[in-house]
Write a protein that holds these residues in place. Structure first.
Motif, PDB file in Angstrom:
ATOM      1  N   PRO A  58       8.378  21.440 -83.290  1.00  0.00           N
ATOM      2  CA  PRO A  58       9.775  21.387 -82.747  1.00  0.00           C
ATOM      3  C   PRO A  58      10.200  22.543 -81.651  1.00  0.00           C
ATOM      4  O   PRO A  58      10.839  22.343 -80.753  1.00  0.00           O
ATOM      5  CB  PRO A  58      10.542  21.730 -83.992  1.00  0.00           C
ATOM      6  CG  PRO A  58       9.765  21.057 -85.119  1.00  0.00           C
ATOM      7  CD  PRO A  58       8.312  21.529 -84.846  1.00  0.00           C
ATOM      8  N   MET A  61       9.331  21.170 -78.200  1.00  0.00           N
ATOM      9  CA  MET A  61       9.726  19.903 -77.724  1.00  0.00           C
ATOM     10  C   MET A  61      10.637  20.150 -76.785  1.00  0.00           C
ATOM     11  O   MET A  61      11.970  20.330 -76.900  1.00  0.00           O
ATOM     12  CB  MET A  61      10.495  19.198 -78.801  1.00  0.00           C
ATOM     13  CG  MET A  61      10.677  17.696 -78.968  1.00  0.00           C
ATOM     14  SD  MET A  61       9.196  16.692 -78.369  1.00  0.00           S
ATOM     15  CE  MET A  61       8.397  16.514 -79.905  1.00  0.00           C
ATOM     16  N   LEU A  63      13.387  19.487 -73.202  1.00  0.00           N
ATOM     17  CA  LEU A  63      14.456  18.413 -73.066  1.00  0.00           C
ATOM     18  C   LEU A  63      13.539  17.453 -71.896  1.00  0.00           C
ATOM     19  O   LEU A  63      13.806  16.235 -72.088  1.00  0.00           O
ATOM     20  CB  LEU A  63      15.563  18.991 -71.962  1.00  0.00           C
ATOM     21  CG  LEU A  63      16.188  19.862 -72.808  1.00  0.00           C
ATOM     22  CD1 LEU A  63      17.369  20.456 -71.911  1.00  0.00           C
ATOM     23  CD2 LEU A  63      17.067  19.068 -73.929  1.00  0.00           C
ATOM     24  N   VAL A  66      11.967  14.916 -74.401  1.00  0.00           N
ATOM     25  CA  VAL A  66      13.168  14.176 -74.792  1.00  0.00           C
ATOM     26  C   VAL A  66      13.394  13.119 -73.768  1.00  0.00           C
ATOM     27  O   VAL A  66      13.548  11.586 -74.129  1.00  0.00           O
ATOM     28  CB  VAL A  66      14.419  14.935 -75.210  1.00  0.00           C
ATOM     29  CG1 VAL A  66      15.448  14.011 -75.492  1.00  0.00           C
ATOM     30  CG2 VAL A  66      14.161  15.784 -76.317  1.00  0.00           C
ATOM     31  N   TYR A  98      11.958  28.365 -85.236  1.00  0.00           N
ATOM     32  CA  TYR A  98      13.254  27.670 -84.968  1.00  0.00           C
ATOM     33  C   TYR A  98      14.175  27.684 -86.317  1.00  0.00           C
ATOM     34  O   TYR A  98      13.592  28.246 -87.154  1.00  0.00           O
ATOM     35  CB  TYR A  98      12.946  26.292 -84.509  1.00  0.00           C
ATOM     36  CG  TYR A  98      11.944  25.418 -85.529  1.00  0.00           C
ATOM     37  CD1 TYR A  98      12.464  24.934 -86.563  1.00  0.00           C
ATOM     38  CD2 TYR A  98      10.711  25.336 -85.189  1.00  0.00           C
ATOM     39  CE1 TYR A  98      11.921  24.236 -87.518  1.00  0.00           C
ATOM     40  CE2 TYR A  98      10.009  24.809 -86.223  1.00  0.00           C
ATOM     41  CZ  TYR A  98      10.551  24.260 -87.508  1.00  0.00           C
ATOM     42  OH  TYR A  98       9.531  23.794 -88.245  1.00  0.00           O
ATOM     43  N   ASP A 102      18.804  24.278 -84.875  1.00  0.00           N
ATOM     44  CA  ASP A 102      17.865  23.715 -83.780  1.00  0.00           C
ATOM     45  C   ASP A 102      17.149  22.632 -83.934  1.00  0.00           C
ATOM     46  O   ASP A 102      17.150  21.945 -83.136  1.00  0.00           O
ATOM     47  CB  ASP A 102      16.562  24.874 -83.476  1.00  0.00           C
ATOM     48  CG  ASP A 102      17.307  26.169 -83.303  1.00  0.00           C
ATOM     49  OD1 ASP A 102      18.374  26.362 -82.653  1.00  0.00           O
ATOM     50  OD2 ASP A 102      16.678  27.292 -83.387  1.00  0.00           O
ATOM     51  N   TYR A 103      16.491  22.250 -85.279  1.00  0.00           N
ATOM     52  CA  TYR A 103      15.820  21.154 -85.496  1.00  0.00           C
ATOM     53  C   TYR A 103      16.688  20.119 -85.724  1.00  0.00           C
ATOM     54  O   TYR A 103      16.400  19.042 -85.047  1.00  0.00           O
ATOM     55  CB  TYR A 103      15.030  21.260 -86.714  1.00  0.00           C
ATOM     56  CG  TYR A 103      14.302  20.144 -87.120  1.00  0.00           C
ATOM     57  CD1 TYR A 103      12.875  20.108 -86.854  1.00  0.00           C
ATOM     58  CD2 TYR A 103      14.780  19.014 -87.827  1.00  0.00           C
ATOM     59  CE1 TYR A 103      11.983  19.319 -87.262  1.00  0.00           C
ATOM     60  CE2 TYR A 103      14.003  17.887 -88.337  1.00  0.00           C
ATOM     61  CZ  TYR A 103      12.675  17.962 -87.954  1.00  0.00           C
ATOM     62  OH  TYR A 103      11.973  16.990 -88.060  1.00  0.00           O
ATOM     63  N   LEU A 106      17.763  19.019 -82.062  1.00  0.00           N
ATOM     64  CA  LEU A 106      16.632  18.182 -81.350  1.00  0.00           C
ATOM     65  C   LEU A 106      16.652  16.784 -81.842  1.00  0.00           C
ATOM     66  O   LEU A 106      16.339  15.853 -81.040  1.00  0.00           O
ATOM     67  CB  LEU A 106      15.388  19.053 -81.582  1.00  0.00           C
ATOM     68  CG  LEU A 106      14.104  18.216 -81.348  1.00  0.00           C
ATOM     69  CD1 LEU A 106      14.104  17.997 -79.795  1.00  0.00           C
ATOM     70  CD2 LEU A 106      12.645  19.174 -81.706  1.00  0.00           C
ATOM     71  N   ARG A 109      19.216  14.715 -79.898  1.00  0.00           N
ATOM     72  CA  ARG A 109      18.804  14.625 -78.723  1.00  0.00           C
ATOM     73  C   ARG A 109      17.919  13.605 -78.560  1.00  0.00           C
ATOM     74  O   ARG A 109      17.895  12.682 -77.979  1.00  0.00           O
ATOM     75  CB  ARG A 109      18.358  15.771 -77.923  1.00  0.00           C
ATOM     76  CG  ARG A 109      19.366  16.726 -77.524  1.00  0.00           C
ATOM     77  CD  ARG A 109      18.720  17.973 -76.756  1.00  0.00           C
ATOM     78  NE  ARG A 109      17.664  18.813 -77.355  1.00  0.00           N
ATOM     79  CZ  ARG A 109      17.922  19.880 -78.090  1.00  0.00           C
ATOM     80  NH1 ARG A 109      19.292  20.423 -78.219  1.00  0.00           N
ATOM     81  NH2 ARG A 109      16.997  20.710 -78.548  1.00  0.00           N
ATOM     82  N   LEU A 110      16.694  13.493 -79.605  1.00  0.00           N
ATOM     83  CA  LEU A 110      15.820  12.420 -79.549  1.00  0.00           C
ATOM     84  C   LEU A 110      16.504  10.980 -79.752  1.00  0.00           C
ATOM     85  O   LEU A 110      16.106  10.071 -79.215  1.00  0.00           O
ATOM     86  CB  LEU A 110      14.493  12.896 -80.486  1.00  0.00           C
ATOM     87  CG  LEU A 110      13.963  13.884 -80.120  1.00  0.00           C
ATOM     88  CD1 LEU A 110      13.075  14.615 -81.079  1.00  0.00           C
ATOM     89  CD2 LEU A 110      12.840  13.295 -78.985  1.00  0.00           C
TER      90      LEU A 110
END
Length: 198
Positions: A58, A61, A63, A66, A98, A102-103, A106, A109-110
């Motif tokens: 993570p 990963m 942007l 993504v 992280y 944060d996870y 993410l 976003r994914l």
């Protein structure tokens, strides 16, 4: 890329990029492609219909990766994204670099980039110092993300690892077993729910 071209010349249509923290590819080598750039380059090879990769971290990963889920139909709608724990305190002791928030950001976003994305993960229960509250945070993360599957394990000491210095906070095996059973039972229920949707 030469290897991918050689494979597609033989009729291979799906490739898997392998590495420990595969998405950190290129981050420490000046002039090297980034992982996202590598994904776009592999997708541009004629004959590549599907791209997978494992295992990602993570922390790495970006942007740009993504965005690749928006742009590249060849990138499969499955991602194995190990979280290990839902507790910031445990993640800090694991040196995961992280936080839970944060996870989850993410994941958002994914899933915005690829709404049909299937997520799987890794979880360790009973890491030294894990409290009941820490474990509950892992359970609530499971409920929030609703992983399609997971590899889950009890913590086990490994020679030469920094975690051996934390063994004064060892979680009793009976507690680890109970936590693991509870996590796996709920994961099986979520997996079945996902399967029924298909």
């Amino acid at each position: 890329l030469e290897e991918v071209r050689a494979l597609t010349a033989r009729g291979v249509r799906e490739v898997t990029l392998l590495g420990q923290n595969v998405n950190s590819y290129g981050l420490k080598v000046g002039g090297e492609l980034t992982f996202a750039q590598l994904l776009y380059a592999v997708a541009a090879v004629p004959g590549v219909d599907r791209i997978r990769y494992t295992t990602s971290h993570p922390r790495d990963m970006g942007l740009d990766v993504v965005q690749a889920y928006r742009d590249l139909p060849q990138l499969t709608s499955h991602l194995h994204l190990p979280v290990q724990s839902g507790s910031d305190a445990v993640l800090r002791r694991m040196k995961r670099f992280y936080k839970r928030a944060d996870y989850l950001a993410l994941v958002d976003r994914l899933q915005s980039a690829r709404p049909d994305l299937s997520l799987t993960t890794d979880v360790i229960v009973g890491f030294p110092g894990e409290t009941d509250e820490d474990f509950e945070e892992t359970m609530t993360l499971l409920e929030t993300v609703r992983f399609d599957g997971s590899f889950s394990f009890m913590y086990s000491p490994r020679p030469e690892t920094p975690a051996l210095k934390l063994l004064d906070g060892a979680v009793p095996e009976s507690v680890m077993k109970a936590r693991l059973a509870r996590f796996q039972k709920r994961q099986q229920e979520l997996t079945l729910e996902g399967n029924k949707l298909m």
